[in-house]
Structure formats: C-alpha cells, structure tokens
Design a protein around this motif. Structure first.
Motif, PDB file in Angstrom:
ATOM      1  N   CYS A  59     -80.056 -93.028 -20.467  1.00 52.21           N
ATOM      2  CA  CYS A  59     -81.088 -92.004 -20.562  1.00 52.21           C
ATOM      3  C   CYS A  59     -81.553 -91.553 -19.172  1.00 52.21           C
ATOM      4  O   CYS A  59     -81.102 -90.531 -18.680  1.00 52.21           O
ATOM      5  CB  CYS A  59     -82.259 -92.514 -21.394  1.00 52.21           C
ATOM      6  SG  CYS A  59     -83.429 -91.234 -21.844  1.00 52.21           S
ATOM      7  N   ASN A 113     -77.767 -88.326 -27.475  1.00 50.26           N
ATOM      8  CA  ASN A 113     -77.316 -87.233 -26.613  1.00 50.26           C
ATOM      9  C   ASN A 113     -75.805 -87.333 -26.379  1.00 50.26           C
ATOM     10  O   ASN A 113     -75.111 -86.312 -26.359  1.00 50.26           O
ATOM     11  CB  ASN A 113     -78.071 -87.242 -25.298  1.00 50.26           C
ATOM     12  CG  ASN A 113     -77.735 -86.047 -24.448  1.00 50.26           C
ATOM     13  OD1 ASN A 113     -77.772 -84.912 -24.938  1.00 50.26           O
ATOM     14  ND2 ASN A 113     -77.410 -86.273 -23.196  1.00 50.26           N
ATOM     15  N   TYR A 114     -75.291 -88.538 -26.186  1.00 47.30           N
ATOM     16  CA  TYR A 114     -73.856 -88.709 -25.989  1.00 47.30           C
ATOM     17  C   TYR A 114     -73.079 -88.178 -27.189  1.00 47.30           C
ATOM     18  O   TYR A 114     -72.084 -87.462 -27.023  1.00 47.30           O
ATOM     19  CB  TYR A 114     -73.516 -90.185 -25.762  1.00 47.30           C
ATOM     20  CG  TYR A 114     -72.041 -90.448 -25.755  1.00 47.30           C
ATOM     21  CD1 TYR A 114     -71.270 -90.139 -24.641  1.00 47.30           C
ATOM     22  CD2 TYR A 114     -71.402 -90.966 -26.871  1.00 47.30           C
ATOM     23  CE1 TYR A 114     -69.909 -90.360 -24.632  1.00 47.30           C
ATOM     24  CE2 TYR A 114     -70.035 -91.187 -26.878  1.00 47.30           C
ATOM     25  CZ  TYR A 114     -69.293 -90.890 -25.750  1.00 47.30           C
ATOM     26  OH  TYR A 114     -67.941 -91.097 -25.761  1.00 47.30           O
ATOM     27  N   ILE A 117     -73.072 -84.399 -27.338  1.00 42.31           N
ATOM     28  CA  ILE A 117     -72.086 -83.844 -26.402  1.00 42.31           C
ATOM     29  C   ILE A 117     -70.687 -83.997 -26.970  1.00 42.31           C
ATOM     30  O   ILE A 117     -69.881 -83.064 -26.943  1.00 42.31           O
ATOM     31  CB  ILE A 117     -72.191 -84.531 -25.025  1.00 42.31           C
ATOM     32  CG1 ILE A 117     -73.512 -84.198 -24.349  1.00 42.31           C
ATOM     33  CG2 ILE A 117     -71.032 -84.129 -24.122  1.00 42.31           C
ATOM     34  CD1 ILE A 117     -73.790 -85.044 -23.116  1.00 42.31           C
ATOM     35  N   GLY A 121     -70.869 -80.470 -28.322  1.00 45.59           N
ATOM     36  CA  GLY A 121     -70.858 -79.853 -27.010  1.00 45.59           C
ATOM     37  C   GLY A 121     -72.231 -79.486 -26.477  1.00 45.59           C
ATOM     38  O   GLY A 121     -72.348 -78.796 -25.478  1.00 45.59           O
ATOM     39  N   SER A 122     -73.276 -79.934 -27.141  1.00 44.89           N
ATOM     40  CA  SER A 122     -74.653 -79.657 -26.706  1.00 44.89           C
ATOM     41  C   SER A 122     -75.161 -80.808 -25.853  1.00 44.89           C
ATOM     42  O   SER A 122     -75.041 -81.962 -26.228  1.00 44.89           O
ATOM     43  CB  SER A 122     -75.575 -79.496 -27.916  1.00 44.89           C
ATOM     44  OG  SER A 122     -75.135 -78.428 -28.715  1.00 44.89           O
ATOM     45  N   ASP A 123     -75.724 -80.468 -24.708  1.00 43.29           N
ATOM     46  CA  ASP A 123     -76.241 -81.490 -23.806  1.00 43.29           C
ATOM     47  C   ASP A 123     -77.750 -81.313 -23.656  1.00 43.29           C
ATOM     48  O   ASP A 123     -78.216 -80.280 -23.192  1.00 43.29           O
ATOM     49  CB  ASP A 123     -75.564 -81.380 -22.440  1.00 43.29           C
ATOM     50  CG  ASP A 123     -75.920 -82.516 -21.517  1.00 43.29           C
ATOM     51  OD1 ASP A 123     -76.577 -83.475 -21.966  1.00 43.29           O
ATOM     52  OD2 ASP A 123     -75.535 -82.454 -20.340  1.00 43.29           O
ATOM     53  N   GLU A 125     -79.623 -83.648 -21.981  1.00 46.07           N
ATOM     54  CA  GLU A 125     -79.985 -84.665 -20.999  1.00 46.07           C
ATOM     55  C   GLU A 125     -81.226 -84.274 -20.200  1.00 46.07           C
ATOM     56  O   GLU A 125     -82.115 -85.100 -19.988  1.00 46.07           O
ATOM     57  CB  GLU A 125     -78.814 -84.932 -20.064  1.00 46.07           C
ATOM     58  CG  GLU A 125     -79.099 -86.006 -19.046  1.00 46.07           C
ATOM     59  CD  GLU A 125     -77.908 -86.281 -18.147  1.00 46.07           C
ATOM     60  OE1 GLU A 125     -78.035 -87.182 -17.316  1.00 46.07           O
ATOM     61  OE2 GLU A 125     -76.880 -85.585 -18.260  1.00 46.07           O
TER      62      GLU A 125
END
Length: 142
Positions: A59, A113-114, A117, A121-123, A125
């Motif tokens: 994180c 979040n991983y 992605i 494909g959404s980030d 972070e």
C-alpha cells in the motif's frame, strides 16, 4: 491475523463481563505480571511484523511506518500499564488492536488494487496512498 483478531475480541468481550473490573490476573507478584506482559507482547509481535510488512509493501510506506512507530509506543504503554492496576493496560491494548486493524486494512487495499490492475487495468494507488496518509494521523486519537 484472523485468529489473533478473534482472540482479541473474545478477550475484550470477557473482560467487559467480569463485573467491570477488567481481567483477573492469576499471579499477584510483580514477576508474574512482568512475565505475563512480556508473553503477551511477544505473542503479538509476529502479527504486527506481518501486517506492517504487507501494508508497507502493498500500500504505502509512510503511513505504515507511522502506524508501526505508534504501535511500538502503544505496546510500551500496554506493558507499563500491565504492571500497575488491572485497568491500566486496557487502553494500550485497545489502541494497539486499532493500529493492527489499520495496517491490515492497508494490506487489503493494496491487494485489492493489485487485482484491479491485473483484471481491469485500473490503478487506484494514488487514491489509496492519499486516503491512508490522511487517515494515519487519526491513529493519534485515543
């Protein structure tokens, strides 16, 4: 982590139902209290290291490091409180439990979040880092 959280909630629940006097300690000598406080701190340390490492890696490092320093301070408060009256260790225990929960939630946010992605494909972070950086000072509130 889940087992430690389960035991912590059981301990808190039972301590509230013991006539409001807190936990009854078997030993009355100072050595017994020091030994028990040391054992309690030692048993919680591996869980702390695991969630601290995961939160910092997955994180955000700065809020995880801040929470880690706060946790070390709180465990010291718990240990010293355990040597005094029965109820003096309870605030340190509850505060430490809240910090562990924060680090655990940071780890879950990093894992989530991983997978966002990986699959979509959404980030997020930057959003997660902003939120955790904003929430981490709230750990100072007792």
């Amino acid at each position: 982590v889940f087992l430690t959280a389960f035991f912590a909630s059981k301990l808190e629940h039972e301590s509230k139902h013991c006539n409001g006097k807190g936990l009854q300690r078997l030993g009355s000598s100072a050595f017994d209290r020091v030994y028990t406080a040391n054992q309690n701190c030692g048993h919680a340390y591996p869980t702390f290291l695991a969630v601290l490492w995961c939160a910092g890696l997955l994180c955000s490092q700065a809020p995880a490091a801040f929470a880690g320093l706060m946790y070390l301070f709180v465990r010291q408060k718990y240990f010293v409180g355990y040597l005094g009256e029965r109820t003096q260790s309870t605030p340190g225990y509850l505060f430490g439990k809240r910090i562990i929960l924060f680090l655990f939630l940071m780890s879950l946010a990093g894992i989530f979040n991983y997978y966002l992605i990986f699959f979509f494909g959404s980030d997020f972070e930057m959003h997660i880092k902003t939120i955790t950086s904003a929430i981490s000072p709230l750990l100072l509130i007792p």
